[in-house]
Motif scaffolding. Sequence first.
Motif, short mmCIF file in Angstrom:
data_model
loop_
_atom_site.label_atom_id
_atom_site.label_comp_id
_atom_site.label_asym_id
_atom_site.label_seq_id
_atom_site.Cartn_x
_atom_site.Cartn_y
_atom_site.Cartn_z
N TRP A 44 -4.65 12.52 -24.75
CA TRP A 44 -4.74 12.62 -23.29
C TRP A 44 -3.85 13.74 -22.76
O TRP A 44 -4.28 14.56 -21.95
CB TRP A 44 -4.36 11.27 -22.65
CG TRP A 44 -4.49 11.28 -21.16
CD1 TRP A 44 -5.62 11.02 -20.44
CD2 TRP A 44 -3.46 11.57 -20.21
NE1 TRP A 44 -5.34 11.13 -19.09
CE2 TRP A 44 -4.03 11.45 -18.93
CE3 TRP A 44 -2.11 11.89 -20.33
CZ2 TRP A 44 -3.29 11.68 -17.77
CZ3 TRP A 44 -1.38 12.12 -19.17
CH2 TRP A 44 -1.97 12.00 -17.90
N LYS A 48 -4.99 17.22 -20.96
CA LYS A 48 -4.50 17.47 -19.61
C LYS A 48 -3.82 18.84 -19.53
O LYS A 48 -4.07 19.63 -18.61
CB LYS A 48 -3.56 16.35 -19.18
CG LYS A 48 -3.11 16.41 -17.74
CD LYS A 48 -4.23 16.31 -16.74
CE LYS A 48 -4.73 14.90 -16.58
NZ LYS A 48 -5.75 14.80 -15.51
N LEU A 52 -5.32 21.97 -17.34
CA LEU A 52 -4.69 22.13 -16.03
C LEU A 52 -5.03 23.50 -15.45
O LEU A 52 -4.80 24.52 -16.10
CB LEU A 52 -3.16 22.02 -16.15
CG LEU A 52 -2.52 20.67 -16.09
CD1 LEU A 52 -1.01 20.80 -16.33
CD2 LEU A 52 -2.79 19.94 -14.79
N LYS A 149 -0.98 7.35 -16.26
CA LYS A 149 -2.29 8.02 -16.34
C LYS A 149 -3.18 7.69 -15.15
O LYS A 149 -4.07 8.45 -14.82
CB LYS A 149 -3.02 7.61 -17.63
CG LYS A 149 -2.41 8.16 -18.86
CD LYS A 149 -3.28 7.78 -20.07
CE LYS A 149 -2.55 7.99 -21.34
NZ LYS A 149 -2.23 6.77 -22.04
#
Length: 150
Positions: A44, A48, A52, A149
């Motif tokens: 995760w 991410k 981004l 999260k």
Amino acid sequence: MKAVIQRVSEASVTIEHQKVADIKTGLLILVGIEDADSEEDIKWLSSKIINLRIFNDEQGIMNVSVKEAGGDIILVSQFTLHAAVKKGNRPSYIKASKPDMAIPVYEKLIKQLQYDLGKLIQTGSFGADMKVQLLNDGPVTIIIDTKNKE
């Protein structure tokens, strides 16, 4: 896992007067690992970070990922991100994983980032006394905690 992600126009890591990592445009990421971190947290967080949209597009709007920008990454382990400072003035690092737990997670995160970015991730050296230099571009600094999260 906690990560401090900084968009940089240059960054480097030096250990005992030897430069071990050096990038231009990209991300300098400080990561703190705790015992509860899992494979899911690694995947995760890597996704991410890679996706981004914090680099500027042609119009100067933050709309481009590090991958799309062709940027590089330096990943540095930093247990002090888990400092607890509620009581007294001396930080407690009880939530930070010990090296025997943290090193495998750190190494898996490096591999996952390399896979997701499609190129080598530069690093410091786990547990070393490092001198980290950076020119924060923006400044842009994002803090992510995998335990938040949702």
